[in-house]
Scaffold this active site. Sequence first.
Site, PDB file in Angstrom:
ATOM      1  N   HIS A 116       8.222  -2.185  -0.102  1.00  0.00           N
ATOM      2  CA  HIS A 116       7.080  -2.327  -1.178  1.00  0.00           C
ATOM      3  C   HIS A 116       8.101  -2.533  -2.318  1.00  0.00           C
ATOM      4  CE1 HIS A 116       3.965  -1.650  -4.414  1.00  0.00           C
ATOM      5  NE2 HIS A 116       3.084  -1.924  -3.296  1.00  0.00           N
TER       6      HIS A 116
ATOM      7  N   LYS B 155      -5.182   5.478  -2.564  1.00  0.00           N
ATOM      8  CA  LYS B 155      -5.041   5.152  -0.958  1.00  0.00           C
ATOM      9  C   LYS B 155      -5.634   5.904   0.022  1.00  0.00           C
ATOM     10  CE  LYS B 155      -1.079   2.221  -2.099  1.00  0.00           C
ATOM     11  NZ  LYS B 155      -1.666   0.802  -2.667  1.00  0.00           N
TER      12      LYS B 155
ATOM     13  N   GLN C 188       1.104   4.470   2.484  1.00  0.00           N
ATOM     14  CA  GLN C 188       0.345   3.785   3.450  1.00  0.00           C
ATOM     15  C   GLN C 188      -0.011   4.621   4.811  1.00  0.00           C
ATOM     16  OE1 GLN C 188      -1.490   1.342   2.730  1.00  0.00           O
ATOM     17  NE2 GLN C 188      -0.706   0.211   1.117  1.00  0.00           N
TER      18      GLN C 188
ATOM     19  N   ASP D  66       8.418   6.818   1.289  1.00  0.00           N
ATOM     20  CA  ASP D  66       7.219   6.418   0.677  1.00  0.00           C
ATOM     21  C   ASP D  66       5.973   6.325   1.705  1.00  0.00           C
ATOM     22  OD1 ASP D  66       5.047   4.505  -0.175  1.00  0.00           O
ATOM     23  OD2 ASP D  66       6.463   2.942  -0.557  1.00  0.00           O
TER      24      ASP D  66
ATOM     25  N   CYS E 251       3.412  -7.079  -2.935  1.00  0.00           N
ATOM     26  CA  CYS E 251       4.509  -6.563  -3.605  1.00  0.00           C
ATOM     27  C   CYS E 251       5.656  -6.588  -2.701  1.00  0.00           C
ATOM     28  CB  CYS E 251       4.147  -5.009  -4.014  1.00  0.00           C
ATOM     29  SG  CYS E 251       2.893  -5.155  -5.318  1.00  0.00           S
TER      30      CYS E 251
END
Lengths: 469, 419
Positions: free
Chosen positions: B124, B223, B200, B197, B365
């Site tokens: 991302h 999210k 997700q 990260d 992104c």
Amino acid sequence: MLASTDDGLTVLEDTRTRVSFVFDAPLDGDVVDELRRLMLLADSPSQIIRDRQILARAVNLLDHGVANVPFYRRAATTYDPARIASLEDFARLPPLRKRDLRANMPGGLVDDSVDVAASVARGELGFVMTSGTGEERTSTLLDLDQPLLPFDVSALWEVPPEAVPSRLAVLTTPLCTGNLCHASGASYEDRLDGPDCLYLTSTSDLFGIGDRQVRAIASEWERFEPDLLMVNPHYLHWVGRRMEALGLPRPRVGRVLSSYQYLSRIQRRAIEAIFGTEVRDFYAATDAGRMAVECVNGRMHMRDDLSLLDAVPAPADARLPAGVGPVAVTTLGNAVAPLVRYLVGDLARTGLDRCSCAFAEWPCIELHGRWRDCLVTADGVRTTRQVDDAIAEVPGIDFYQAVQDGSGAVDLRVIPEPGGAFDPARASRVLDALGVETVTVRTVRRLEAEPSRKLALVKTCLPIPGYSL
Amino acid sequence: MTASGANGPDRWRRDFPILARELDGRPLVYLDSAATSLKPQAVLDAERRYATDLGANIHRSQHRLGEDTSLAYEEARATVAHFLGTRPSCLVFTRNTTESLNLVAHGLGLTPADRVLVPHLGEHHSNLLPWMQRATLVDAGLDPMQPIDPQELALAIERHQPRVVAFGAASHVTGIVQPIAEVCALAREHGVLSVVDAAQLAPHAPLEVDASGCDFVAASGHKMLGPTGIGVLAGREDALEQLAPLLWGGGMVDRVARDAVRLKGLPGRLEAGTPNIAGALGLAAACEYVERCGWASIAEHERSLAFLLRSALEAVPGVRVLGDAAATRVPIATVVFETDDVTPFMAERLLSDAHNVMVRAGFHCAHPFFDERGFTSGGLRASAHLYTTADDITRFASALAELLARLGARTRASREERG
């Protein structure tokens, strides 16, 4: 459609387009009598010829729709062309609503014999999407070859043929389909669409653009030398004021075509004064194509070459001005995704007197702005046109916006005309006269645009009686 | 208890008020959860509670409302920390994953002399740009369509000698889940800081931050059923202690003198200014909600969603599903069209208008990822969450197939055949 001449026949493709045929021998008398009975000869009233032509095209569209377009095929009984013997019959067909368009695009409202992808790839058709939100949101498939202006526009505007515009610059709303259009970040060359069209459109909030951007617009406009500038009138008006304030010479343009929202009388006056050119109004919608255009007499004519318009009788509870109703458009010029009596979201009055211009056969329409942009009073609904006509009588106003809150009170926000003498009390009185009970008049430095970045002249927080799209 | 039973998606869906909304009289199919998830009523109630019952600032006032608010905020931190498998002192509230990653990039004092290794450019933008701005970004050149191969990554670490290894725990494009613990252990072995990260992954699986051995883990509340504007940076205490604050101001200090400042300890010293208190409360409520649903039930349901999403899209003519089909995935899938005539943007809009199916078109992104593969129109991404049903996915795939068939979408190959 036929009309007689002394030495043959003239075929009228529409009331504005004639092709003549000369015959060696005179036509048989019985044939001439029959043509006369059918009122197809040139000595028949031209309005009747026009109505028959339009009816024939509308019925052809229904024929085509029932045969090729699933939505109409499913409702073949309703849309049966055999039931349509007059424009009055046609105007009784059920209106198509925005939710119908959303639910059936492209599945139900596109001619299923058409290779859409190939047509899109060839640039003949394009998906267009409105910038509206909520129930205004729509997408449709349009014929990209639709002419911007009608054939013989030189007669419409009474200009010599060589003065018909060919170089178009566009200065409109900066939003595309809910996302920021990034056109202004591109170079001049990237914003050229072919050699004869330039997009001056900016991504910026109208009232927030900086000096550099105003100078850039002026510079590119001068460089391109358009003879027609198609604008959102709010944008051009504001840019013009900024050019004045910066002491920039106003770029030359042959004519301004106002589109994308209701053209205020104040805006027209201001643009004509700032740029020294005449403004012609133009009625179009992303989802319905080109619908009307203003003639040299200042009257709006339906675009018979592309559309059939009628004003749907307003529901009893709508409390609209007499004769004003929601505009229903039938896209005669879009057989791939035909819309039959589609409620485009505007109000208008039809059935007006004939115009004396060269386009007399194309009926006139009196636009009243968007249905949702009204004021609600105890005496009924006041359309944008009614409000604008009243405010335009008040001297010293450059920009305005009338915003009605949930109690019915109207907040009139005014940007005064530079050097003008604005009398708030007089502005208040004209709204009083429209039936608004509580009015506040404020002078402001900027107005608030809609999420789509269009700027409504009139807004209400009250439910609009009978409103349904 | 099965995922479809009393504690399954049918029950869960009733907790999400927005799913009762109809557009044009028809129900909506929300498959854009990777962008932002929907919020259960419990989260909405928690956010509202701040406004109606608390209302004050934190860690400042000693009055009753001030103390109640501070207590609620720290309770929220404890709840979120527990949910993520770490201690409250090692959990910093931020605005979102992006801010968390910027906090690390800034806080480590990286300079262009420092290399930050990413496995590939399918990361991302939020896991590329903070490093690009401060350090030298190095692409390990691994295949973004596959899970990270630790051996290949080890070779890249040895070759490039980075100071940081940064990677997405689950791909926002393909949904592929990475071997987090292995990668973090590998980084540790090489004396390299690891940054995960988890934007997700956190919505779909327990993170167990401490047990994973990662130095920094970033996630976004919005999210994972929580509010927008609240995120977290968690990690090992000694790693967090290395970070200089990204912002300076009130709330982060014990004492300020004319020429000196004494910062609070973790996590307060990294939380300058008044935080998003309602957001923190809402995020804690989201964590509690997920725990009530139960990870086991969620995992069972989402495994089937991920499988169905993949298989349903593979059956749609004219599209290509990105990523290795055999890899472990969260329920995210992106397709590219094998045609130039219909764009994902067009499909997104038409799927929404005609079918009330909300998916996302674009470059997600991840511009370098799409550019390098020649996917010039971007992709169409569908992403599910615990409230998604198999019927939602079937409706999406069916609508997409119908749309492409209706638009006469032809593949590049078939167009050439037809001349």
